[in-house]
Design an enzyme around this catalytic site. Sequence first.
Site, mmCIF file in Angstrom:
data_model
loop_
_atom_site.group_PDB
_atom_site.id
_atom_site.type_symbol
_atom_site.label_atom_id
_atom_site.label_comp_id
_atom_site.label_asym_id
_atom_site.label_seq_id
_atom_site.Cartn_x
_atom_site.Cartn_y
_atom_site.Cartn_z
ATOM 1 C CB CYS A 99 4.490 -0.422 1.703
ATOM 2 S SG CYS A 99 3.368 -1.630 2.420
ATOM 3 C CB CYS B 4 -0.915 0.002 1.221
ATOM 4 S SG CYS B 4 0.020 0.033 2.775
ATOM 5 C CG ASP C 183 3.597 12.061 -33.163
ATOM 6 O OD1 ASP C 183 4.727 12.463 -33.462
ATOM 7 O OD2 ASP C 183 3.038 11.100 -33.727
ATOM 8 C CG ASP D 242 4.484 9.856 -30.288
ATOM 9 O OD1 ASP D 242 5.267 10.778 -30.554
ATOM 10 O OD2 ASP D 242 3.721 9.346 -31.128
ATOM 11 C CG ASP E 297 0.672 7.368 -33.973
ATOM 12 O OD1 ASP E 297 1.602 8.191 -33.827
ATOM 13 O OD2 ASP E 297 0.469 6.752 -35.027
#
Length: 684
Positions: free
Chosen positions: A17, A14, A428, A632, A628
């Site tokens: 931690c 968690c 992009d 990128d 895409d």
Amino acid sequence: MNQKIILKVIGLHCASCVSNIENDLAREKGIKSVNVNFASEKAYIEFNPSKIKIDQIQKIIEMLGYKSVIDTNNMKIATNKLGGQDEIAKLKKRLLFSLLFGLPIVCMVLGGIFGLPLPAFIKNYNTILQFGLTSMVIFFCLDIWISGLKNLVNLKPNMDSLIFIGTAVAYFYSIIVILLGLLGIETHAYFYFDGVVVILIFISLGKYLESVTKGKTSEAVKKIIGLQPAEATILRKGEEVKITIAEVKIGDIILVKPGEKIPVDGIVLEGYSAVDEKMITGESLPVEKKKGDQVIGATVNGTGTFQFRATRVGEETMLAQIIKIVEEAMGSKAPIQLIADKIALYFVPLVIGIAVLTLLFWLLAGQSLAFSLTAFVAVLIIACPCVLGLATPVAVMMGTGLAARRGILIKNGKALEVARAVDMIVFDKTGTLTKGNPSVTDVVKLKSNISRKTILRKAASLEKNSEHPLAQAIINQAKKEKLSFLSVEKFQAIPGRGVMAELKGHRILLGTRNLLQENKFKVEEIEDKMTFLENQGKTAMILAEDREMIGIFAVADTLKEHSHEAVRSLLKRGKEVAIITGDNRRVGKAIAKQLGIKTVLAEVLPQDKAKAIKNLQTMGKTVAMVGDGINDAPALAQADLGIALGSGTDVAMETGEIIFSKKHLTQQAAEVQARRGPKPSPEY
């Protein structure tokens, strides 16, 4: 001099931690900075090796109850199963067994409350059955108890410690009630077996869902690694030898055949080809490679064959650098997350303190031990993180479900929170705003007595013998216009220049300025036409027959149908829009001009895209990155909000937090345009 290291931390449960490890390490002399990422289960540590050693750092982590492994090679560590599929399978098994043994108890309790008919066997042995089934649930969730107890003993309580105290007190309290009953002592107290199993079931569900999410976080890195070929063909004493990528050394001579992926980075020694680099560099058109040119690992060779000398292998390759940047960007924390981690550090001790005070208060107020323990357990149970951890995803589910119906896939709640604050969108270019494939945009006649179709037919007939990617664009255009091909003789390809042949006894050439100048043509006569096309980001080629130049062909990566509408909509909403591309500045500016975008970041390498996004963020911008490609991925991870196109690579989709399906975007643009009227003219 400071040194950086990445450790794979095993056993994180968690946010507490994470806080415990960060705070303990930060207090040590020689530790300059430490950042533990819960999702990737990695610790990014900068330290002074003269003051503290790596084994000392690992020992501190081990004393806190966790294990650590040095991440010496991203290319290997990301593909192992440490904390991956094995962990998911283990948690799934725990959840299933918790449900199997826990749900009957819930049914028994609900049956008793609502007066539902229960079999006589269950009625007669209700208490024993509840005790037995609860014990089985605890057995399968024993690691939660062990983790919670261990952290309590170390005075570093975490969420597991809350669960342990709450369920252990409820379980043993119920056993004491049973024993008192067997001894004939009337207590009128309730059993809490149902509370124990419900908490453990929900916690098991939460941890399973969490592990699945954490597993997906590393998928982006795994997908990038998968781009690299498994083997390379090297030349030893004139013979071809197949070896694994791990065996390739700097200086090895590697042979690359048509259609193969280039295994590592290097410099071409001999041969010629065109290499598709758009997924790494963003270059929209395949790049010609000849002697002395650099090649990048994981890019795809075209139809030629060449040899190159390996100059960078393993962690030194551009692909490995991209992986490192993606992981570091994913591992970085937003300011709001840092606040959450700090709260988590104090949350558990605070809850335990309130529970103890509640117990003492009711005892001092004269209430019975049973009542006081009930109040004590109630505080711990209410504070258990299952409510906080599961309520938020349920609330987010409605929004993400509605978005999914419209073709927008939202991967986490953080994306929803950040999206409303975005004030700058960076696109992009290649494959996002443009189609990513070259096509013929212009056929310019230089002689009035020759038709456009005749020029295209001759050029396509010549290029059908060529293996160059630009040649394919001309051939595709001829096929699209249903033109027949003519037979040519004495075909010759001149690398980096163009092609020439004989067509019905006439000498015909198609290529660059240099090709025609070398053959005594006066190219300066058409320089204004060439410059006009090139200023639009197009690649111009000249067609000549005998001693006359008869046409110019312009080839470019063209805009997608939805790009105009998408950018226009964002600009109208007052958002800043920019283009980022690995392509040259001229091409970037030409595309930006067509779309009405003013900010252009051109000639940006993949490893620099994340830096460019970071620079915008330091200027106070909340940045969304839309991309895409593999190139990128670092920028998508660095941006406040990563948006990937469903038509792109798996890597981009794994890294992005929101995914737009290609179909949805095109449909949306069409629907908006249908409401607003006809499309803008091509000159827009």
